[in-house]
Design a protein around this motif. Structure first.
Motif, PDB file in Angstrom:
ATOM      1  N   THR A   1      -1.822   0.434   8.898  1.00 56.50           N
ATOM      2  CA  THR A   1      -1.634  -1.004   8.761  1.00 56.50           C
ATOM      3  C   THR A   1      -2.895  -1.649   8.198  1.00 56.50           C
ATOM      4  N   HIS A   2      -2.760  -2.888   7.726  1.00 63.64           N
ATOM      5  CA  HIS A   2      -3.929  -3.676   7.323  1.00 63.64           C
ATOM      6  C   HIS A   2      -4.248  -4.724   8.387  1.00 63.64           C
ATOM      7  N   ASP A   3      -3.471  -4.738   9.462  1.00 65.89           N
ATOM      8  CA  ASP A   3      -3.549  -5.772  10.491  1.00 65.89           C
ATOM      9  C   ASP A   3      -4.250  -5.238  11.743  1.00 65.89           C
ATOM     10  N   LEU A   4      -5.439  -5.755  12.033  1.00 61.05           N
ATOM     11  CA  LEU A   4      -6.180  -5.310  13.211  1.00 61.05           C
ATOM     12  C   LEU A   4      -5.440  -5.628  14.509  1.00 61.05           C
ATOM     13  N   GLY A   5      -4.656  -6.702  14.502  1.00 62.55           N
ATOM     14  CA  GLY A   5      -3.891  -7.058  15.686  1.00 62.55           C
ATOM     15  C   GLY A   5      -2.858  -6.006  16.034  1.00 62.55           C
ATOM     16  N   VAL A   6      -2.229  -5.434  15.012  1.00 68.43           N
ATOM     17  CA  VAL A   6      -1.247  -4.368  15.218  1.00 68.43           C
ATOM     18  C   VAL A   6      -1.929  -3.131  15.802  1.00 68.43           C
ATOM     19  N   ILE A   7      -3.096  -2.792  15.242  1.00 64.74           N
ATOM     20  CA  ILE A   7      -3.848  -1.639  15.706  1.00 64.74           C
ATOM     21  C   ILE A   7      -4.202  -1.770  17.193  1.00 64.74           C
TER      22      ILE A   7
ATOM     23  N   GLY B   1      -7.196  -0.871   6.996  1.00 61.63           N
ATOM     24  CA  GLY B   1      -8.001  -1.182   5.823  1.00 61.63           C
ATOM     25  C   GLY B   1      -7.215  -2.064   4.869  1.00 61.63           C
ATOM     26  N   GLU B   2      -7.884  -2.580   3.857  1.00 66.07           N
ATOM     27  CA  GLU B   2      -7.229  -3.427   2.859  1.00 66.07           C
ATOM     28  C   GLU B   2      -6.246  -2.617   2.011  1.00 66.07           C
ATOM     29  N   SER B   3      -5.419  -3.330   1.273  1.00 67.25           N
ATOM     30  CA  SER B   3      -4.536  -2.677   0.313  1.00 67.25           C
ATOM     31  C   SER B   3      -5.396  -1.935  -0.710  1.00 67.25           C
ATOM     32  N   GLY B   4      -5.001  -0.692  -1.021  1.00 66.14           N
ATOM     33  CA  GLY B   4      -5.758   0.109  -1.973  1.00 66.14           C
ATOM     34  C   GLY B   4      -6.899   0.889  -1.361  1.00 66.14           C
ATOM     35  N   SER B   5      -7.002   0.883  -0.027  1.00 69.10           N
ATOM     36  CA  SER B   5      -8.116   1.590   0.614  1.00 69.10           C
ATOM     37  C   SER B   5      -7.868   3.085   0.749  1.00 69.10           C
ATOM     38  N   GLY B   6      -6.615   3.529   0.548  1.00 69.43           N
ATOM     39  CA  GLY B   6      -6.296   4.950   0.630  1.00 69.43           C
ATOM     40  C   GLY B   6      -5.493   5.335   1.856  1.00 69.43           C
ATOM     41  N   LYS B   7      -5.056   4.344   2.626  1.00 67.15           N
ATOM     42  CA  LYS B   7      -4.322   4.616   3.869  1.00 67.15           C
ATOM     43  C   LYS B   7      -3.017   5.356   3.613  1.00 67.15           C
ATOM     44  N   SER B   8      -2.168   4.783   2.770  1.00 63.83           N
ATOM     45  CA  SER B   8      -0.847   5.376   2.522  1.00 63.83           C
ATOM     46  C   SER B   8      -0.950   6.709   1.791  1.00 63.83           C
TER      47      SER B   8
END
Length: 339
Positions: A213-219, A42-49
């Motif tokens: 991550t925010h990177d779909l490629g990494v996922i 998700g984007e920065s600030g989406s709640g992931k971390s």
């Protein structure tokens, strides 16, 4: 349920500031199987971390977990004391933080820092702890680990520091490894090396992994189940095939369109997601993506959509999935039901 290692149930985490309550995570629910790799994107600030820190019990004041359960090995982590969590962290659950340079102490050698972690959780002699630390550095690909273990963090490159952080996190054989943006500060070549390393390690260490991550490629490289977060909520979750080949949420589709693909022609432009993420100090009443969604309806502005079940592995929170919603060509959803 015996193969479920971690179950997060309706977790809500907020930060209570003098401006008001910042609702960083607003009802996250997902499961992680033993030996599985879960990606949170998700984007920065989406709640992931914040979700990861909630699992680790590292939410400091003025933040706290308001409600929900975090079940790990039969224990609710949200109800454990700080001492119980301290015994658990590093031993059964370990975390790799975003920036290895700020996570490693610059005035101590790698040996001092790794041995301290090992001896904190294992009652072994210093010489055995050093031998174990050297072996872990070798496992993650540090050359000449017998010598490099005596180095200081600034004597390593960014990629090598990240390998040291991975080695430290794995030194006590945790059952769960959480990697928070492990490739963010690295160039693409080193990113690929770190991802290859994690792919290799998941079989060697037999641990479950949460990759943020925010990177779909990494996922796409390492994950078998993916959670898409936005505005503190889970928008969609499913297997790699579900998310990459059958996305059922406008936000997930927007993420795909904003990422360059090697199959695109030279004149094709990326399509950004217009607008800004929601203010979690005053989150929207309806769907958090409604102000940026090209398919937003009146109900999207007033009511949060439930998680519609599309298959045993795939859910999406979008009103377009409702049986009475207008048909959008991209989102024909036969037989979807809400949880």
């Amino acid at each position: 349920m015996e193969d479920i290692l971690l179950e997060v149930k309706n977790v809500k985490t907020s930060f209570f500031t003098h401006h008001g309550e910042i609702q960083a995570v607003r009802g996250a629910s997902f499961q992680l199987k033993k030996g599985g790799v879960l990606g949170i994107v998700g984007e920065s600030g989406s709640g992931k971390s914040v979700t990861a820190l909630s699992i680790m019990g590292l939410i400091d004041e003025p933040g706290r977990i308001k409600e929900g359960e975090i079940l790990f090995g039969g224990k609710d982590l949200a109800k454990l004391s700080q001492k119980e969590l301290s015994d658990l962290r590093g031993n059964e659950i370990a975390m790799i933080f975003q920036d290895p340079m700020t996570s490693l102490n610059p005035v101590y050698t790698i040996k001092n820092q790794m041995v301290e972690v090992i001896r904190r959780h294992k009652k072994i002699s210093k010489s055995k702890a050093v031998a174990q630390a050297v072996e872990m550095l070798r496992l993650v690909g540090i050359p000449e680990p017998e010598n490099r273990i005596n180095s200081y963090p600034h004597e390593f490159s960014g990629g090598m520091r990240q390998r040291v952080m991975i080695a430290t996190a794995l030194s006590c054989n945790p059952m769960l490894l959480i990697a928070d943006e492990p490739t963010t500060a690295l160039d693409v070549t080193i990113q690929a090396q770190i991802l290859d390393l994690m792919n290799d390690l998941k079989d060697k260490i037999n641990a479950s992994i949460i990759l943020i991550t925010h990177d779909l490629g990494v996922i796409a490289e390492v994950c078998d189940h993916i959670v898409v977060m936005y505005g503190g909520t889970i928008m969609e979750q499913g297997t790699e095939d579900d998310i990459f080949y059958n996305p059922q949420n406008p936000y997930t589709v927007g993420l795909h369109k904003s990422v360059p693909k090697i199959t695109q022609g030279e004149k094709e432009r990326l399509i950004p997601i217009e607008g800004s993420p929601p203010d979690l100090l005053h989150p929207p009443e309806g769907c958090p993506f409604s102000s940026r969604c090209p398919h937003a309806m009146a109900v999207c502005l007033t009511d949060r959509p439930p998680a519609f079940v599309l298959s045993e592995t795939h859910t999406s929170a979008c009103w377009l999935l409702h049986e009475k919603a207008p048909q959008v060509e991209k989102y024909e959803k036969a037989g979807a039901v809400s949880e």
